[in-house]
Each structure stands twice: as structure tokens, then as C-alpha cells.
Design a protein around this motif. Structure first.
Motif: not given
Length: 654
Positions: A118, A143, A147, A291, A295-296, A298-299, A332, A334-336
């Protein structure tokens, strides 16, 4: 066969006869020896008893020129050195090319894995990730675990006493600030005889007496001086109230920012170890580390997605898909990590054959799923094409299918010219997109394409497609025959042995292989040549093997091969038998005795399906003393073109 007879004419002058009419020699007739009609293969040419005793020949025979061209193309790593393998069908081009490519691919490096993730800045433009072979699936699995761990760790962190205490302090500070401001305003209003009331639209001011608001009638009974004073006080307090309300909005924003910062800090502390452990595993891959940083972030910004929430009552129009557990997990997705190509279990470069080369099967497709009656998509629904699977290796395509496919040829040229694979729908390709779709980041392309087809498309593309010579610089021309010598007959026998072992036929004896060699010469139409159209040879061997099985024989001999050849001809000789019947019934007249001026018997060969045979024909000519002119019949009836007329005029010049 006529050429062979002509070549031997010098050796048969003793059998020559002359015919004359009125003292003039008309023709020389030479008998045609039967040996020239069929070039036999003797047992002396094959020094073995059974094919199982003979050494196999690797690959095909008689295709040295084509193999040399393909080998050069495999060594050339520059742009445009793709291959067009032209030649008649049935010569074993597919199997030979695939065998050569697989042998070469084994010694080449394994290409990397390719993934899509993503793009948190713009979800409509997914990012690509390049990882060493085998590490793409590992990242995807990591990933998924991350999650799951975040869904357990984050709620626990927000249920911790420390977070609750800090959140309570923030709430208390915000509440006290409001109470101090509005308490001071309320005290002043009370001193001035003004009541501060809470209504559905907010706060309001009204005159009061003994702590109770006055009605409009009561306010009208007050002396004018008191009414004027009260109105003046209300206006002053109203200005202070508006200033406090403006400050309250700012305090609310500051409160939300403080709570959000607390949530980010709490989430950051909870996920720091998890992210850092994953980041350490991919420290050598800069793209993956970037990436994981995204992710960090965005979380932290969307930590509410991981916290328990009240389940809303579904609307009456909600579809079962929208109410399914899978829909709850969409937040979730978007984290795949979408692994487009996984080369973890591969050794060497890939060799891919695509039998349906269209736009989508070559460059991939964008799939969609139904949500609330609409079709939606995301990066997890990107599907790879043949170019993705063959990237870093070799791609084999049929030229006829590619040119007839749905925009396959245009998409292939575009990818080869650009040196990248861009996944897009047909609507995007034709600039006719009417819905929002994905614009995935293109993947660099490094592939060697081999087109297999007949000669005609190759020459047409070379003449009319300006891009074709730049993209397909190598032509591998496969032959359909080879010269018949003692050495090539042994080589041909070795190839038949290899074919018999590969197809698990019964072993052939020497006479059986000799009959196959003779049949190959007949297919070539020349006793000094042998056909290497392996499809027809393999079909005869298969049928001969079945006939040997029917006769409970362990060896395929000349009788089985001959029976298979006769059966093959008999299945398609209906027209041939019909012509023989016409000759027998005198409907077709064939004169085989005597002589006639200006007439000769001819024999032309025709083919229907797999059967070819000779058809007799009478050829006549009329000669008269002319006027020294050449009559162009085609021109006289207005059927001749300029090239034909040019030829006639050249002839007339003699």
C-alpha cells in the motif's frame, strides 16, 4: 523424381529409343528405372539390431542454423535481441527451443521476488518492492503476524493504568480550564443580575431576579433605567461569552491534539519493539525499511482501527458480504503484502510458455470485489501476467495467437520498448477508463521473448511494422528437411531411438527404422533428402506401436511401420479412390500407348489433408506459322496487370 531421372539419363543412353515421323526425330524416350522411384535404406546402413542398443542423439537434427541463432540470442543481453523462430509446423520447434532455454536457464541467476504494498500517501498508486528470491512470502507472512500482534498489543496498552492516568489528567485539565473560564463569567453575570442559560443551540443570557430568569413581561415592567442597565450588562457579558467560546474551540483542538499525541506515543511505545524486530530482519533492503517506517507512522495515526469499538446496527439494506467477518477485516488490508512473483522454490531463470497471449494474460490484470453493490479494488487484487512470471528469464509465445489476441501484440511491444511491466486495464490502455482504478508502480522488465510461428507473419512484420526489426533482431529459421547421406541416416536413426524412448514405444528393429527413413524421404519428395517434420514421423511411430501391441509383438518391425503408413494414407484417400474409379470407368481418359504431335501425358501431385497422390493430365499445344507477334491473351481480355504485360513485352523482344 523427374530430376533424378534426368540426372541418370547419361548413364542410360543404351536404353534410349528414338521415334520419328516423316524422317524427323520427335523425342528421345528413356525408361525410368524403378530404383529411382524409391531410394531404399538397407540394413548395411544401420549397424545395430534394435533401437534400444543405439545411442540417442540430444535435441533435434538438421537444425544447426536455427540452434546457432537461438544460442546467440541467449548470450546477447542487450535490448532488442529477441527471437522469431520461423519455419513449418511439426519440425519440433517448441520442444527444441524449450529444451535449449531450460538448459541455459539452469545456469543463470534466480530472479528476485516482486511484491506490491500500500502507498499510504496515495492508495490508488501501490508501490512495488523488490526482494531476493524467497523473501517476498516471508515478508507477507511477517506482516500478517505483525497485524495480529498489534491487534492484541495495542488494546492492552490503552487499557494500562499509566495510559488511563495520563488520559484522565488531560481530561481533567481540559475540564478545569472550561470551568474556570465559565465560572468566572457566571459569577460576574450573577453580580449583574444576569442568568447564564444552556439551550439547545448553546448558551444564552437573560435578566434574572433572585437567581431566576425574568419573563419578557416581567422585564418590561422594570423601570427604564434598570432595563437600560441590564441590556448594557448583557451586551458586555455577551462579548465576554463569545471570546470564551472562541477560546473553548481552540482549547478543544488543543485537547484533541494532546489526546492524539498521547495515543501516538502510547501506540509507538507498544509497537516499537515489534516493528524494530521486523525492521532488523530486512535491514539490508532499503525499500522494505522505508515501507516499514511508513507502516509504523500509519499505525500511530490510525490506532483506533486496532481498538475495540461498539458494533453498529447494520442498515436494513446491508448486503451479506458487507456484514461478513471478511468485511470487518478490510480495514487491515492496507498492511498486507501482495506477492506478485515468488521465486523462492526456483533454481535458475524461469522459462514460461503462454498459450493465450492477450493484454491481460501478458501484463496482468486488476481484479475487483463487490462491496454494497459496487465493484471496488485495491493493491491486494493485482494479478500477475506472463511477463511477470518470465521476468529475469525467457517467455515463449505463438506468433499467430499473439497477433490474433486481444491487444496482446501492442501490449508486448509497449512493455519491451519501455523496459517495464505496467499493470493496467483495457480501459486504461485505450484511455477509456470511466471508474477509479489503480495505477500500480511499474516493474522493471528483463526478459528474452521467443516468438514461434510460420514464415509469412515474420516477413509481413518485417516489412510493415517499424518496431518489429528493433525488437526481434534474431531470426531462427527452422528447416523441414536434411540431406540424406550415410552419416545423416545414422543420425536420423539415433533420433528415432531417442523419440521411441521418450514416448516409451516398443523398441524398433533395424528394418523398422529403415522403413521410417524411407518414409521420411517420401515426405521430403526427394530420394536424396529426409523430412524432419517430426510430427508426422511421431504419429507413424505411435500407430506402429499400437499395431505391435495389437499383434502382441514386443518389437516394432517394418510390417508394423508399413501398416501404419498404409492406414494413414487410407484414412484420407477418398478423393484418390474416386479418381481411380473415374479412370476405370473411362470418364477420365488416359492414353498410355502411341504418339501424338503436340500432346504429352503429365502427372501433377495434389494433397488433401494428409494424403498426397498423383493425378494424370493431358498437356496439349498448338503451333502455327504466325506474323512474328506475341499475343498477350491476358491483356486482350483486360485481365493482365502491369507486371504481366512487362514480362510479355520482354519476351516479345526476343
Amino acid at each position: 523424381m523427374a530430376d533424378a531421372a534426368t540426372q541418370d539419363s547419361g548413364r542410360d543412353t543404351d536404353a534410349t529409343t528414338a521415334r520419328s515421323i516423316d524422317g524427323r526425330v520427335l523425342a528421345l524416350a528413356r525408361p525410368l528405372p524403378p530404383g529411382l522411384l524409391c531410394h531404399r535404406c538397407t540394413a548395411a546402413d544401420l549397424p545395430f539390431e534394435l533401437s534400444s542398443e543405439f545411442e540417442e542423439v540430444p535435441g533435434l537434427i538438421g537444425q544447426e542454423r536455427a540452434v546457432e541463432a537461438i544460442s546467440l540470442a541467449m548470450r546477447m543481453r542487450r535490448k532488442g535481441y529477441n527471437v522469431y523462430a520461423l519455419g513449418p509446423s511439426g519440425t519440433g520447434r517448441h520442444s527444441q527451443i524449450e529444451a535449449l532455454l531450460r538448459k541455459q536457464a539452469e545456469s543463470e541467476p534466480t530472479p528476485p521476488d516482486w511484491c506490491y504494498v500500500n502507498n499510504f500517501a496515495d492508495p490508488q498508486k501501490p508501490r512495488r518492492l523488490r526482494l531476493p528470491a524467497g523473501r517476498g512470502t516471508g515478508l507477507a507472512a511477517a506482516m500478517k503476524r505483525l497485524v495480529e500482534e498489534l491487534r492484541a498489543a495495542l488494546p492492552a496498552a490503552f487499557e494500562h493504568e499509566e495510559y488511563r492516568a495520563q488520559r484522565a489528567m488531560i481530561e481533567q485539565e481540559f475540564k478545569e480550564r472550561h470551568e474556570r473560564a465559565f465560572g468566572a463569567l457566571r459569577a460576574r453575570a450573577d453580580r449583574s443580575g444576569i442568568a447564564l442559560l444552556r439551550t439547545t443551540t448553546g448558551l444564552a443570557l437573560a435578566p434574572a431576579r433572585d437567581g431566576k430568569a425574568l419573563s419578557p413581561e416581567q422585564f418590561g415592567e422594570l423601570p427604564p433605567a434598570d432595563r437600560e442597565r441590564i441590556q448594557h450588562e448583557i451586551a458586555a457579558i455577551q462579548g465576554e461569552l463569545e471570546a470564551i467560546m472562541h477560546q473553548a474551540s481552540q482549547w478543544e483542538r488543543e485537547h484533541r491534539d494532546t489526546v492524539r499525541a498521547l495515543d501516538r506515543d502510547t501506540a509507538g511505545a507498544a509497537i516499537a519493539d515489534l516493528i524494530e524486530e521486523l525492521r532488523a530482519s530486512y535491514r539490508d533492503l532499503r525499500e522494505v525499511v522505508d515501507y516499514l517506517d511508513a507502516v509504523e507512522r500509519d499505525v500511530k495515526e490510525n490506532v483506533g482501527d486496532f481498538l475495540p469499538r461498539a458494533v453498529p446496527q447494520p442498515p436494513e439494506t446491508a448486503t451479506p458480504a458487507a456484514l461478513s467477518p471478511a468485511f470487518e477485516e478490510d480495514r487491515f488490508r492496507r498492511y498486507q503484502v501482495k506477492v506478485i512473483i515468488d521465486n523462492g522454490g526456483r533454481k535458475g531463470a524461469p522459462v514460461v510458455y503462454e498459450d493465450n497471449p492477450t493484454h491481460q494474460t501478458l501484463v496482468g490484470r486488476v481484479e475487483r470485489i463487490a462491496r454494497f453493490g459496487a465493484l471496488v479494488t485495491d493493491f491486494t487484487l493485482l494479478a500477475p501476467g506472463a511477463l511477470h512470471r518470465a521476468n529475469g528469464g525467457y517467455l515463449i509465445l505463438d506468433a499467430d495467437k499473439l497477433l490474433a489476441g486481444n491487444f496482446g501484440w501492442a501490449s508486448l511491444k509497449r512493455a519491451l520498448n519501455a523496459g517495464e511491466i505496467r499493470i493496467e486495464t483495457l480501459e486504461q490502455l485505450l484511455s477509456q477508463a470511466t471508474t477509479v482504478s489503480l495505477e500500480a508502480e511499474p516493474i522493471p522488465l528483463d526478459v528474452k521473448v521467443i516468438l514461434i510461428g510460420p514464415p509469412a507473419p515474420y516477413y509481413l512484420l518485417s516489412a510493415y511494422d517499424a518496431e518489429f526489426p528493433d525488437l526481434f533482431k534474431i531470426a531462427a529459421d527452422f528447416d523441414d528437411r536434411m540431406v540424406r547421406t550415410t552419416e545423416t541416416v545414422l543420425l536420423y536413426a539415433r533420433f528415432i531411438c531417442a523419440l521411441a524412448r521418450r514416448e516409451q514405444f516398443r523398441p524398433l528393429d533395424r528394418d523398422g527404422i529403415a522403413r521410417i527413413v524411407e518414409y521420411a524421404s517420401r515426405l521430403a519428395g526427394d530420394g536424396g533428402q529426409m523430412s524432419i517434420e517430426m510430427r508426422a514421423i511421431a504419429d507413424v511411430l505411435r500407430e506402429a506401436d499400437q499395431l505391435a501391441a495389437d499383434g502382441k509383438r514386443e518389437i516394432i518391425g517394418a510390417a508394423e511401420v508399413e501398416a501404419a503408413i498404409e492406414a494413414k494414407f487410407r484414412r484420407g484417400d477418398r478423393i484418390y479412390r474416386r479418381l481411380l474409379d473415374e479412370i476405370a470407368k473411362k470418364s477420365t481418359r488416359v492414353e498410355t500407348e502411341g504418339a501424338a504431335i503436340g500432346q504429352v501425358n503429365g502427372l501433377f501431385v495434389t494433397a488433401f489433408g494428409g494424403a498426397s497422390f498423383g493425378v494424370p493430365s493431358r498437356i496439349t499445344a498448338r503451333v502455327r506459322l504466325g506474323r512474328g507477334e506475341v499475343v498477350d491473351i491476358e491483356r486482350e481480355v483486360a485481365l493482365g496487370g502491369p507486371l504481366h504485360s512487362k514480362g510479355v513485352l520482354i519476351l516479345a523482344g526476343f
